[in-house]
Design an enzyme around this catalytic site. Structure first.
Site, PDB file in Angstrom:
ATOM      1  N   GLU A 125       0.852  -1.183   0.000  1.00 58.44           N
ATOM      2  CA  GLU A 125       0.000   0.000   0.000  1.00 58.44           C
ATOM      3  C   GLU A 125       0.894   1.241   0.000  1.00 58.44           C
ATOM      4  OE1 GLU A 125      -2.806   0.371   3.215  1.00 58.44           O
ATOM      5  OE2 GLU A 125      -3.773   2.076   2.271  1.00 58.44           O
ATOM      6  N   GLY A 265       3.444   2.383  10.889  1.00 58.60           N
ATOM      7  CA  GLY A 265       3.157   1.567  12.061  1.00 58.60           C
ATOM      8  C   GLY A 265       2.951   0.101  11.739  1.00 58.60           C
ATOM      9  N   ALA A 266       2.068  -0.157  10.790  1.00 56.16           N
ATOM     10  CA  ALA A 266       1.721  -1.545  10.485  1.00 56.16           C
ATOM     11  C   ALA A 266       0.884  -1.576   9.221  1.00 56.16           C
ATOM     12  CB  ALA A 266       0.927  -2.161  11.636  1.00 56.16           C
ATOM     13  N   ASN A 269      -2.316  -6.271   5.395  1.00 55.71           N
ATOM     14  CA  ASN A 269      -2.373  -7.294   4.345  1.00 55.71           C
ATOM     15  C   ASN A 269      -3.288  -8.449   4.777  1.00 55.71           C
ATOM     16  OD1 ASN A 269      -0.001  -5.898   3.215  1.00 55.71           O
ATOM     17  ND2 ASN A 269       1.002  -6.826   4.994  1.00 55.71           N
ATOM     18  N   HIS A 301      -6.452  -1.995  15.246  1.00 51.51           N
ATOM     19  CA  HIS A 301      -6.667  -1.254  13.998  1.00 51.51           C
ATOM     20  C   HIS A 301      -6.454  -2.154  12.779  1.00 51.51           C
ATOM     21  CE1 HIS A 301      -6.552   2.453  11.481  1.00 51.51           C
ATOM     22  NE2 HIS A 301      -5.773   1.705  10.728  1.00 51.51           N
ATOM     23  N   GLU A 302      -5.313  -2.825  12.730  1.00 49.14           N
ATOM     24  CA  GLU A 302      -5.029  -3.654  11.551  1.00 49.14           C
ATOM     25  C   GLU A 302      -6.007  -4.819  11.466  1.00 49.14           C
ATOM     26  OE1 GLU A 302      -3.161  -2.088   9.661  1.00 49.14           O
ATOM     27  OE2 GLU A 302      -2.254  -0.795  11.178  1.00 49.14           O
ATOM     28  N   GLU A 324      -9.716   4.216   6.394  1.00 50.28           N
ATOM     29  CA  GLU A 324      -8.866   4.667   7.501  1.00 50.28           C
ATOM     30  C   GLU A 324      -9.648   5.414   8.586  1.00 50.28           C
ATOM     31  OE1 GLU A 324      -6.293   3.300   7.968  1.00 50.28           O
ATOM     32  OE2 GLU A 324      -5.560   2.650   6.019  1.00 50.28           O
TER      33      GLU A 324
HETATM   34  N1  B3K Z   1      -2.951   1.022   5.656  1.00 52.10           N
HETATM   35  C1  B3K Z   1      -1.654   1.162   6.228  1.00 52.10           C
HETATM   36  C2  B3K Z   1      -0.945   2.399   5.811  1.00 52.10           C
HETATM   37  C3  B3K Z   1      -0.237   2.302   4.527  1.00 52.10           C
HETATM   38  C4  B3K Z   1       0.597   3.531   4.288  1.00 52.10           C
HETATM   39  C5  B3K Z   1       1.157   3.565   2.933  1.00 52.10           C
HETATM   40  N2  B3K Z   1       2.038   4.703   2.737  1.00 52.10           N
HETATM   41  C6  B3K Z   1      -1.684   1.097   7.717  1.00 52.10           C
HETATM   42  C7  B3K Z   1      -2.984   1.405   8.346  1.00 52.10           C
HETATM   43  O1  B3K Z   1      -3.524   2.467   8.232  1.00 52.10           O
HETATM   44  O2  B3K Z   1      -3.518   0.547   8.978  1.00 52.10           O
HETATM   45 ZN    ZN Z   2      -5.415   1.848   8.762  1.00 55.68          ZN
END
Ligand code: B3K
Ligand code: ZN
Length: 883
Positions: A125, A265-266, A269, A301-302, A324
């Site tokens: 991403e 941060g994380a 996937n 969050h993830e 997000e």
């Molecule tokens: N979705 C990812 C962030 C990706 C950043 C790319 N530059 C982490 C998150 O928001 O959970």
């Molecule tokens: Zn996120």
């Protein structure tokens, strides 16, 4: 010009893809120097789009072969795209095979496939998949993935990708392989692979619906003892999403892998979350209470992205807040629900609002201001911002406020009923929440509410009140406005939920409720009062706005002592402190004239002595507003003066409340086994604040007892929170004992990178004394443990100075800015994403007083003049210099 597109992308230009990729089979021959990737795709034309060439994105790839249905075919390259014009006609699917190689060991951008500590990781991403193979690298193209990894079994014993492991074994050449099939279609940005020498903590769980799942947390061999909290957080996340939103885990196996080289941060996937070690590894010896809390919320969050982001994803990157904003809202709710008590919930809310106001409000008032759903970008990585995330979460929170908690859950269910498996827009989400609640104010004002997505800038709500003693009528007038932001000179009124209460002079609650402001100005009337009530406005911070009301000290003291809304109780204390700080900063006088009044000191003393308030809450009230927050209240900013004022205020709190700080320190010792729960961590936080003040007071009084005790605590502490608080107290107060404590700390933790990050950050962020910090920062960069290529380490030194130490950074001699421009340029050649974040440290340069203003402009211009800048940095500096 560098590789990659360098055109501005507009939301209004969105076109559906000309082709669909239904299935992908990837085979990786993993080698750090040169990895071979075979990509076999099943493709078909999109019947809704006029026939055209297939344009596949690719970046820094070496192309060796292209086959269509097994046969060679003609192709050309145009601006980083592989263009295929002679493809089969008609709508039947066909097979396209592409062989490429890439160079993971040379990948310092940490996007695509890269190597960290001898292991392979990916980050796709937003647009990293194109650095792995040619593809339609956009989120609305969702495919089924089968992935085969082949590698040396000794160097890379663990081979992971998304979904389920369906086959593994040994190859004739001695290498081993693993094949993974992801049962869900997904956009390319959710692809991941990991290969290396890793170990894992495992946990089998049975979900409420009876299904079994395997949870795994993978780390390097020495770190297994730091994975328990991440695993507990993951289990809690699974249970919470099922209980609160009816969203179960949809995979047999869910994996988290930690890496120490990571840009953010994380990453969520599908089934294979990849994390910065900072948000996985914790034990009481190495991690603070804050680290524990952050891990819980980032793991949550993830995990929550698995539904909000992965099952339903974004149609295009302008819709980023769809996943997000919603997922931040969900992780905030998760942490609140887990925290246990109403007071702990309020503490979490206050912390979240603090982030919003110190980081997002400045963004919304500066050159990078953009709507929650932006209209244009040059580099999408620049739009992973506090506006998309935190303001986006506030927008979702307002929806919940307008439809109620239950109504919101119903809305989320309808959203999944309608869009599961699809790539959709912010409008789709808002419509689903409104449709599930047709009677709600959200449904009735939906178009107007959606201005929160399209208009940037922080709205101001100006409140005036009037009391007619003769009739007993109290009137509250709310008037909203929003200043111009880049590209948006005029704004229309927002829908603003305003939590409102009235207290009598003794602090008793008279009335409370929620008013939804939709007009530019509205007046509310409250009849029947014998004396003028005290208004408690914007309770719970019910909307992301700046509330302007000319509160008297008396009113604020009443609210601080009695408001039933804990957020506004805290806010009253902050307002008391802010008004004093602003008066000192604006006045002509120097340090001797910055005297805190007894009323304020008494109020703070009563909070510290209060028998019923929680320690965590007291700590928040006694913490002065941040320098950046104070700066935002001013038109012209002298960061060094603000720093001096805040330090002077701290000193007075330290000396005037000395006896109370002593009592608080003694009274908040947490005995027994370590636990990062809100009550224990709140007590440690308050004791830490007390110790910091006691060391500050010692500086002027010459006392050696408290610095000595701090040193003792530093040495004997049984957990990192107490140890680090004691160290920070010594360093912040500039104690004579600080150097030896720092040295000892380094020796103790020389093999713990995350702890060394703290060690670096503490020194680079320490209060500036006569310009001493910049030389320290430069010295730290020559330390054997410093490595600018590691983002965590770069942040711990460079960002801690440029972004988190305004008093030290904004030097009158411009040396801070010269240092900043050198680092932006240096980092840009290594890792543009990290460089662009740093570039934003001077976003607000136009507000600076001279000589800083001119010097900052010059430093930005110096960066902008550099040929060959990345899109990332170029976009930030160009916007900063725009009129
Ligand atoms: N979705 C990812 C962030 C990706 C950043 C790319 N530059 C982490 C998150 O928001 O959970
Ligand atoms: Zn996120």
């Amino acid at each position: 010009m560098r590789e990659g597109q360098s055109k501005v992308i507009y939301r209004s230009d969105y076109q559906p893809p000309a082709f669909w990729i239904d299935a992908v089979e990837l085979v990786f021959d993993l080698d750090p120097a040169k990895t071979r990737v075979l990509n076999r795709m099943r493709i078909r034309r999109n019947p809704d789009v006029p026939p055209q060439a297939l344009r596949l994105d690719g970046e820094e790839l070496n192309l060796s072969r292209v086959l269509v249905a097994g046969q060679g075919t003609s192709f050309k390259m145009e601006d980083n795209q592989l263009v295929l014009e002679n493809l089969p006609e008609g709508n039947e699917p066909f097979e396209l095979e592409i062989f490429t190689t890439c160079y993971p060991a040379k990948n310092t951008k940490l996007m695509g496939l890269y190597v960290s500590n001898d292991s392979f990781f990916t980050q796709c991403e937003a647009e990293g998949f194109r650095r792995i193979t040619y593809f339609l690298d956009r989120p609305d193209v969702m495919a089924s993935y089968t992935v085969t990894l082949r590698a040396d079994p000794k160097r890379y014993p663990v081979l992971l990708s998304n979904g389920n492991l369906v086959e593994q074994g040994t190859l004739d050449d001695g290498r081993h392989f693993a094949r993974w099939v992801d049962p869900f279609r997904k956009p390319s940005y959710l692809f991941a692979l990991v290969a290396g020498q890793l170990v894992c903590r495992e946990q089998r769980i049975t979900a409420r619906n009876g299904k079994e799942h395997l949870l795994q947390v993978y780390v390097r061999a020495g770190d297994l003892d730091k994975t328990e909290h991440a695993m507990n957080s993951l289990m809690a996340s699974v249970a919470w999403d099922e209980a609160r939103f009816n969203l179960p885990l949809d995979l047999e196996r869910f994996m988290i892998v930690a890496t120490s080289d990571f840009n953010m941060g994380a990453m969520e996937n599908k089934g294979l979350n990849i994390f910065n070690t900072k948000y996985v590894l914790a034990n009481q010896a190495t991690a603070t209470d804050t680290d524990y809390a952050n891990i819980e919320s980032v793991v949550g969050h993830e995990y929550f992205h698995n539904w909000t982001g992965n099952r339903i994803t974004c149609r295009d990157w302008f819709q980023l807040s769809l996943k997000e904003g919603l997922t931040v809202f969900r992780d905030q709710e998760f942490s609140q629900d887990l925290s246990g008590s109403p007071s702990a919930r309020a503490v979490k809310r206050i912390e979240d609002v603090r982030v919003l106001r110190t980081a997002q409000f400045p963004e919304d008032a500066g050159p990078m201001a953009h709507p929650v759903r932006p209209d244009q970008y040059l580099e999408i990585n620049n739009f992973y911002t506090v506006t998309i995330y935190e303001k986006g979460a506030e927008v979702v929170r307002m929806m919940q406020t307008l439809v109620g908690r239950e109504g919101f859950t119903k809305g989320v269910s309808l959203y999944f009923q309608r869009f599961d498996g699809q790539a959709v827009t912010c409008d789709d989400f808002a419509q689903a929440i409104a449709d599930a609640n047709p009677e709600s104010q959200l449904a009735q004002k939906l178009d107007q509410f959606k201005r929160w997505y399209s208009q940037s800038g922080t709205p101001r709500v100006k409140v005036t009140t009037e009391f007619d003693a003769g009739t007993g009528m109290y009137k509250v007038t709310l008037a909203q406005s929003c200043a111009a932001t880049p590209g948006q000179p005029d704004k229309l009124p927002f829908v603003i939920p305003v939590g409102l209460g009235l207290l009598d002079a003794e602090g008793r609650e008279l009335t409370g409720g929620m008013h939804v402001l939709t007009q530019a100005s509205e007046t509310l009337t409250f009849p029947g009062y014998t004396s003028e009530p005290v208004p408690s406005l914007l309770r719970g911070f019910s909307a992301p706005v700046i509330l302007e009301y000319d509160y008297s000290d008396r009113q604020l003291l009443t609210l601080l002592a009695h408001d039933t809304d804990p957020f506004n109780r805290w806010e009253a204390g902050q307002r008391l402190a802010t008004s004093r700080a602003l008066a000192f900063v604006r006045g002509d006088g120097g340090k001797d004239s910055w005297r805190l009044d007894e009323a304020y000191l008494d109020a703070m003393r009563s909070v510290l002595r209060h028998p019923d308030l929680d320690a965590a809450f007291k700590e928040l009230v006694l913490t002065l507003p941040a320098e950046t927050y104070i700066a935002e209240q001013l038109d012209v900013v002298d960061p060094q003066r603000i720093h001096a004022v805040r330090e002077a205020m701290r000193e007075q709190l330290a000396t005037a409340l000395h006896a109370d700080w002593e009592r608080v320190f003694e009274g908040n010792q947490v005995l027994g086994a370590y636990s990062p729960d809100p009550v224990s961590s709140g007590r440690r936080a308050l004791a830490g604040l007390a110790l910091a003040h006691l060391c500050i007071a010692a500086r002027s009084s010459g006392d050696t007892v408290w610095p000595g005790r701090a040193y003792q605590r530093f040495k004997d502490a049984s957990n990192m929170t107490d140890r680090f608080n004691a160290l920070a107290a010594l360093v912040t107060a500039g104690s004579d004992l600080a150097p030896q404590a720092l040295q000892r700390f380094h020796a103790m933790f020389k093999d713990e990178p995350l702890v060394l990050d703290k060690w670096f950050a503490l020194q680079a962020g320490a209060p500036d004394r006569g310009g001493n910090i910049l030389p320290i920062v430069k010295q730290l960069m020559t330390h054997a443990d410093f490595n600018i290529r590691n983002p965590n380490r770069a942040r711990s030194v460079i960002f801690s100075y440029c972004s988190a130490n305004p008093g030290g950074f904004h030097r009158a001699d411009a040396a801070g800015y010269v240092y900043w421009s050198d680092r932006v340029i240096e980092l840009d050649a290594i890792n543009p994403q990290v460089a662009a974040r740093l570039a934003r440290a001077l976003d607000r340069w136009k507000k600076l007083a001279e000589p800083q203003r001119s010097a900052a402009r010059e430093a930005i211009a110096r960066v902008a003049a550099k040929p060959d800048l990345s899109n990332d940095v170029r976009e930030v500096v160009t916007r900063a210099l725009a009129d």
